[in-house]
Write an enzyme that holds these catalytic residues in place. Structure first.
Site, mmCIF file in Angstrom:
data_model
loop_
_atom_site.group_PDB
_atom_site.id
_atom_site.type_symbol
_atom_site.label_atom_id
_atom_site.label_comp_id
_atom_site.label_asym_id
_atom_site.label_seq_id
_atom_site.Cartn_x
_atom_site.Cartn_y
_atom_site.Cartn_z
ATOM 1 N N ILE A 15 0.865 -1.188 0.000
ATOM 2 C CA ILE A 15 0.000 0.000 0.000
ATOM 3 C C ILE A 15 0.894 1.227 0.000
ATOM 4 C CG2 ILE A 15 -1.710 1.323 1.321
ATOM 5 C CD1 ILE A 15 -2.768 -1.377 2.404
ATOM 6 N N PHE A 16 0.703 2.134 -0.979
ATOM 7 C CA PHE A 16 1.540 3.345 -1.076
ATOM 8 C C PHE A 16 0.832 4.523 -0.431
ATOM 9 C CE2 PHE A 16 4.674 6.200 -2.486
ATOM 10 C CZ PHE A 16 4.088 7.287 -3.101
ATOM 11 N N GLY A 17 1.565 5.190 0.510
ATOM 12 C CA GLY A 17 1.039 6.391 1.162
ATOM 13 C C GLY A 17 1.850 7.611 0.784
ATOM 14 N N TYR A 18 1.179 8.749 0.650
ATOM 15 C CA TYR A 18 1.882 9.989 0.246
ATOM 16 C C TYR A 18 1.360 11.208 1.016
ATOM 17 C CZ TYR A 18 -2.424 10.427 -2.376
ATOM 18 O OH TYR A 18 -3.765 10.494 -2.705
ATOM 19 N N GLY A 19 0.455 10.965 1.956
ATOM 20 C CA GLY A 19 -0.079 12.060 2.799
ATOM 21 C C GLY A 19 0.024 11.619 4.242
ATOM 22 N N SER A 20 -1.101 11.564 4.945
ATOM 23 C CA SER A 20 -1.023 11.175 6.365
ATOM 24 C C SER A 20 -0.520 9.745 6.524
ATOM 25 C CB SER A 20 -2.397 11.300 7.027
ATOM 26 O OG SER A 20 -3.295 10.406 6.420
ATOM 27 N N GLU A 95 -10.086 6.284 4.601
ATOM 28 C CA GLU A 95 -9.759 6.960 3.332
ATOM 29 C C GLU A 95 -10.954 7.122 2.400
ATOM 30 O OE1 GLU A 95 -6.557 7.855 4.629
ATOM 31 O OE2 GLU A 95 -6.378 8.015 2.479
#
Ligand code: GSH
Length: 202
Positions: A15-20, A95
């Site tokens: 899973i790619f995260g780019y914010g919180s 989300e």
């Protein structure tokens, strides 16, 4: 989308995260890799009327906007099959239901060159989303962040923690959009004057 559909035969899901998600995944994972995805830029163009804002004063959080020339840095988390169902259920509430994001599979490129690209699930808020706010000047975005807070905390904390992550984990990356909004917020609230609730505590 069922976990089985996206596991592509392996016994884990990235899973790619780019914010919180880069500083608060809040789901079980066995590996964490800093890296980037190509073809997207990160923008504070999505509204948030729950976590970092409310119905009267929505906050601004990040989403991804397609741009063939751009890349977005963040973190990919490897979720084992044993925790896939619960992690996806958690993220679906945080989300999708509360945040208005939808899911997409993208190619993630780890910073460590010893590892090749990986297929990862990412949560993106598109412009047809009812709480999507779209483009604004860095100063307008900063002014909105400066006055917004929601159930999870102040919008300033969200901004400062993301900027802190980029400085700590991707020091070679210049994210002009992020850092110019941070500078504009710190002009309104010099770091020393930021209330504890909005301070980062990395
Ligand atoms: N999908 C992006 C953005 C995620 C994001 O910031 N989502 C908000 C929902 S609007 C959130 O989870 N906020 C929790 C918080 O603000 O602490 C990511 O991969 O990090």
């Amino acid at each position: 989308m069922k976990p089985r559909d996206i596991v592509n035969g392996k016994n884990s899901l990235w899973i790619f995260g780019y914010g919180s998600l880069v500083w608060k995944p809040d789901f079980a994972y066995k590996k964490r890799k800093v890296g980037y995805i190509k073809g997207y830029k990160r923008r504070f163009w999505h509204g948030d009327d729950f976590h970092r804002g409310d119905k009267e004063k929505p906050g601004r959080v990040v989403t991804l906007v397609e741009d063939q020339e751009a890349s977005t840095w963040g973190v990919a988390y490897e979720v084992p099959e044993s925790h896939m169902e619960e992690s996806l259920q958690y993220l679906n509430i945080r989300e999708v239901m509360l945040g208005g994001y939808t899911t997409k599979m993208v190619e993630f490129v780890p910073k460590e060159k010893s590892h090749g690209p990986l297929l990862a699930l990412v949560y993106i808020a598109t412009s047809d989303n009812p709480i999507y706010l779209g483009p604004a000047s860095d100063v307008e975005i900063a002014a909105q962040i400066a006055i917004s807070s929601g159930k999870t905390g102040h919008n300033i904390e969200y901004l400062l923690r993301l900027a802190e992550f980029m400085r700590l984990c991707c020091p070679e990356v210049e994210d002009e959009h992020l850092f110019s909004i941070e500078a504009a917020v710190l002009k309104i609230f010099p770091r020393g004057e930021i209330t504890p609730s909005a301070k980062t505590s990395l």
